[in-house]
Each structure stands twice: as structure tokens, then as C-alpha cells.
Write an enzyme that holds these catalytic residues in place. Sequence first.
Site, PDB file in Angstrom:
ATOM      1  N   VAL A 376       0.947  -1.324  -0.054  1.00 37.82           N
ATOM      2  CA  VAL A 376      -0.079  -0.062   0.072  1.00 37.82           C
ATOM      3  C   VAL A 376       0.882   1.331  -0.214  1.00 37.82           C
ATOM      4  O   VAL A 376       1.787   1.468   0.680  1.00 37.82           O
ATOM      5  CB  VAL A 376      -0.852   0.125   1.309  1.00 37.82           C
ATOM      6  CG1 VAL A 376      -1.602   1.176   1.302  1.00 37.82           C
ATOM      7  CG2 VAL A 376      -1.741  -1.315   1.038  1.00 37.82           C
ATOM      8  N   HIS A 377       0.495   2.285  -0.756  1.00 41.84           N
ATOM      9  CA  HIS A 377       1.376   3.565  -0.751  1.00 41.84           C
ATOM     10  C   HIS A 377       0.875   4.291   0.255  1.00 41.84           C
ATOM     11  O   HIS A 377      -0.223   5.028   0.328  1.00 41.84           O
ATOM     12  CB  HIS A 377       1.008   4.160  -2.219  1.00 41.84           C
ATOM     13  CG  HIS A 377       1.604   5.641  -2.175  1.00 41.84           C
ATOM     14  ND1 HIS A 377       2.836   5.603  -2.999  1.00 41.84           N
ATOM     15  CD2 HIS A 377       1.371   6.763  -2.000  1.00 41.84           C
ATOM     16  CE1 HIS A 377       3.369   6.743  -2.996  1.00 41.84           C
ATOM     17  NE2 HIS A 377       2.379   7.407  -2.575  1.00 41.84           N
ATOM     18  N   HIS A 378       1.471   3.995   1.615  1.00 42.26           N
ATOM     19  CA  HIS A 378       1.235   4.845   2.796  1.00 42.26           C
ATOM     20  C   HIS A 378       2.246   4.753   3.525  1.00 42.26           C
ATOM     21  O   HIS A 378       2.845   3.814   4.118  1.00 42.26           O
ATOM     22  CB  HIS A 378       0.079   3.931   3.550  1.00 42.26           C
ATOM     23  CG  HIS A 378      -0.621   4.860   4.479  1.00 42.26           C
ATOM     24  ND1 HIS A 378      -0.052   4.626   5.607  1.00 42.26           N
ATOM     25  CD2 HIS A 378      -1.832   5.319   4.702  1.00 42.26           C
ATOM     26  CE1 HIS A 378      -0.670   5.272   6.814  1.00 42.26           C
ATOM     27  NE2 HIS A 378      -1.849   5.899   5.897  1.00 42.26           N
ATOM     28  N   ARG A 431       4.111  -0.200  -4.537  1.00 42.24           N
ATOM     29  CA  ARG A 431       3.918   0.901  -3.739  1.00 42.24           C
ATOM     30  C   ARG A 431       4.038   2.242  -4.556  1.00 42.24           C
ATOM     31  O   ARG A 431       3.359   3.213  -4.305  1.00 42.24           O
ATOM     32  CB  ARG A 431       4.863   0.928  -2.563  1.00 42.24           C
ATOM     33  CG  ARG A 431       4.848   2.242  -1.624  1.00 42.24           C
ATOM     34  CD  ARG A 431       5.465   1.779  -0.369  1.00 42.24           C
ATOM     35  NE  ARG A 431       4.791   0.517   0.290  1.00 42.24           N
ATOM     36  CZ  ARG A 431       5.469  -0.499   0.814  1.00 42.24           C
ATOM     37  NH1 ARG A 431       6.716  -0.629   0.580  1.00 42.24           N
ATOM     38  NH2 ARG A 431       4.712  -1.372   1.393  1.00 42.24           N
TER      39      ARG A 431
END
Length: 591
Positions: A376-378, A431
Site C-alpha cells: 500500500v502506498h502509505h 507501492r
Amino acid sequence: MFFEAQRSGKLPLSRRVKWRGDSGLRDGFLQGVDLVGGYYDAGDHVKFGLPMAFTVTMLSWAAIEYRKEIAGVEQLGETLDAIKWGTDYFIKAHPQPNVLWGQVGDGQSDHFCWERAEDMTTPRTGYRLDPAHPGSDLAGETAAAMAAASMAFKHFDDSYSNLLLLHAKQLFLFADRFRGLYIDSIQSAQPFYMSSGYEDELLWAATWLYQATGDQYYLQYVVDNAESLGGTGWAMKEFSWDNKYAGVQMLLSKVLLEGGGGQYAAILKQYQAKADYFTCACLQKNNGYNVDLTSGGLVYVRQWNNLQYASSAAFLLAVYSDYLSAANAQITCPDGNVQPQDLFNFAKSQADYILGENPKSMSYIVGYGENYPVHVHHRGASIASISVLRTFVGCTQGFETWYRRNEGNPNVIYGALVGGPDQNDGFFDDRSNYEETEPTISGTVPLVGLFAKLQSASKIEGYSPLFSTGPSQKRPGNHKQVSPTPYTISGVKSADVPVELLHLITNTWTVGPTNYYRHMVIIKNTSEKPITDLKLQIENLSGSLWGLTPTAQKNVYELPQELKVLNPGAECTFVYVQGGPQAKVSVLSYH
């Protein structure tokens, strides 16, 4: 859970997301204002006012429409907490009637730095709106959020509800009197949340204020400005943080369906025609002018974070199906009539796709199912927690060690809805693919009400419920021992148990880092016979309790001596005070 992970500020000790720590504790300091709190927007650490306010509006709408359903799965306390985390911040951000702090942080510098919120080194500049720097869209959406939240809290904290309503009225007047786009006043927001106009937010705010107050002034406003602000002119095929027209049109359709149109009925019918256009477009019955669907059946609007449009459309049609059902009404589309059940079925189809019924057999909610996004891009989820890795992680280290390696998230960001698949139902779990793997609060929030509605409907339709009371066991002497029945704030109970438990929050206050709540539980005999020897099981009780007598059995209480008999239709109450989550109250046995 996702909203807890997105919290900025001083976090309560009772938080469930343990990998998150305190952050942004000096927000607003350089500007001489307290802007601590609120929500981070997505995988970054900017507090963008427009999507945050939309998130609070939608959370509140869910709590209003589906209070019983949310309470039925014991999540109403968490829902109200999530709303309050936003509204407490908005109260701080609105220190004067014509001043609203609309953003904290700079997207450009923040996006060039991969670090945890607890380690932030990027500028935390605050940006404000005032008469010389207007932002009718942002102020209007914040007014809508405060008005909707006032309705959500009406039954639980009347004074807080009234405070929110005061802010909502002031913000609406500010938005209407000093008109302008917020991106012209807060230019750093332009690359990230470009507003297409403020007209819809003015109608949206007035509509919610009418819902909250019943004041004809606000209904008159949406009628008088129906054409000039586009409410009866724009027929939409999307509903989102930027475009509220379809939401306005459906809320005003509710007024008409409930018989409240009166002298305004002709204009409200024009609003309803546009609500029906959106519905027919979603259901592919709009004479070719339909919402685009992927081959797998998902609403497709645009590439970046497309699932936010699918979740919003699904929530909107679920709500509209209820409005139509209550009025015993249907919709006439260009390609045939549509029943309320058709709207519900569409909403369910989008939810099913999100949860795994799609060409990739993949859940797009992190933590749900066996196959969900793990890259996840977090920032916060992708870097080791501050509680595990206590050393400072700078921007460069974050990129080299945590971002470019593209390893799975060390911190599962439960409940996050990622951006989702492309127009061909393809999904690349990487990501760097932020368009598909980054979650947002505004994209995830429609699922709260949608899933509450579907959960409740699944019980009615005979699917496996989340809670089951199990078979009852009859005892000698007409004494019934039952599997404990979870209380709900709505009063929903098992059909086998003639006792209704209505749980209310009557007061709240803060001591240090902890929020305390005064809970009142109303016990009602819903049968036609007197009840004696009623015993309640109370779990997760950490505070003091008044109004019940403890028994020799752990966590089991009975009515006081003077209330040994609860006659048909009679009620009694007890009270407890504690911080953190509410206690779980169950009916254990009765005579």
C-alpha cells in the site's frame, strides 16, 4: 480502524491502532492558532480541508441513516468518535465567524519525503480562508459536515450538537457572502484537490442545514438558487468529495417523497429528476448516457483512486433505495422502470466487487479476505512503527529502506480502501503505483454506511449474521436461560428475549489523554408479562456503575430490590462512567 490510523494529534491511550503514535503536535503554532488534530488525507501527512470535511459529512450521514444498523454491530461508539475527531478539529479551525483554517502542510514538500508522521520534518504551514481570501467550496463543505454531525450527536450530546450547528450556520453565511474558490486562496492545494466549483457546496450546506434545523430559510435558499447554482441544471454521473450535486438532489428528493415539498414541490421535482438521472445512469437505463462500468461490473470514472467513485455511488443508491421504499415509489428511466430493490442490488454489486467478487478475486480493503493489497502506498503503514523502531527515520532513509524495496507493509492498515483497479479490471500491487494502491479517507468513508446497510439486509434475507443469540434453553419453572444478547444503541434485540436495551451517551469530557463518557442504559420489558429475576452480563466494564446490584457471579448484575418486578412496557435505567470503548451489556437470564 482506518480512520483511527489516519488521526493526527495527541492520540488516546485506548486507541486500537497501536502502531500509530502522536504526531503534528505543533500544527498551527507558527500561525498562533491551535490546529492539532484532524485527519491525514491519504498515504501522506497533509490535512486537506475539503476531503476531510466531506469525510465527516459522509460519516455523519451514515450515522444518521443507519444508526440502528451500526449499533447492531457495536460500532456506533467508534463511529461517533471518528466524527468527533474531525469536528473537534473543525471547531479549532473556525475561531471566528469569517475565518476558517483550511489546510495544514504542503503537498509538494510532503510528497518528496517518505517518513512517518511521528518523525515529520516537512513544513506544517497553516492556510486560512477569510473575507479577503474566500473559499466557498471548502467553507460550504465544512458547514455541511458540522450540520450533519450535529444530527448524528443529537441523541447523545445535545450541547455538543448545538455547538456544531452554530459553527455550521456561521460557516454557511461566510461561504455564501464571500464567494470564491478555495484553491485561489490556498494555491498549494491545486495540484492535489482541485475544486471544479463552489456552487454545489453552497447547495449541499444549505440542504444539510435544512435537514438539521427544519428552518424554511434553508429550503427557500435551495429553491431560490436552484437554477443559478446548478442544482436543477446539472445532471451528474459521479458523486465525490468535489461534486456534491447528486447528493443534494437525493436529499431534496427525500423532502419531496416525505410530503414536505409544499409550495416548493415544483422545484423539488426538478431536483428529483436529476437524482433519478444519476440513478438511471448507474443502472445502465439512461438511454445510453450511462455511468461507465468495467467488464467486471465496477463503476469507472477516472484512473486515480477510482474506487472512491464506486463506493460513493453505491452508498448514494443504497440511501436512495431506502427513501423510495419508505414512500412506496419507483423511478421511471428512459429504458424502463426501476424499483428500490434494483438500487439496492446495484449498491451490493459494487460492495461485492470491492470485497472480492471481481476478475482478480481480490479484496481491495486492506486486511479483509485472503488476497488483498500488501504494498500500500502509505508512509505510516510501510515503515516500521515508532514503537518498534524508535530511532528517527528521515526522508532519504524512508525512500531507500522502505519505499524502493517495495516490501509488504509491516503495519497492516486495516479497513483502508485502496485506489483500486483500472478500466480493464487490472491491478498492479506496487507501492509506486499510487493511483491504484493509495487509500484515502474520502474514498473509504462511504463504505461505513454501505456495509452497515448490507449487514442489516443480510440478516433479513437469511445470510449468516455477525451476531447470533443461539438457541434458547428452557428451564424448569418457566425460567429462561439465553445466550447473551448484545445490546445496541438502537434497541434492536433478539426476538426470543422480551427485553430491549437502549444505550445512550449522555455526557463526555476529557481528562489528560483520555475521553470519558457517561452511559445510560434503558431496560424495557417488551413482553405482555411481568419479568422477574432479570440478570444482565456486563463485560468490558472499567468504570463505576450505578442502578444495578452485583451478584456473586462475576460480571453479572440484577435489578435493585425495589425493582424486582418489571411490568409489561415498564422501563428502568442504570448508568456507568468510563473511558475508552463502551461496555458490552447482555441479557443472561430472566423469569
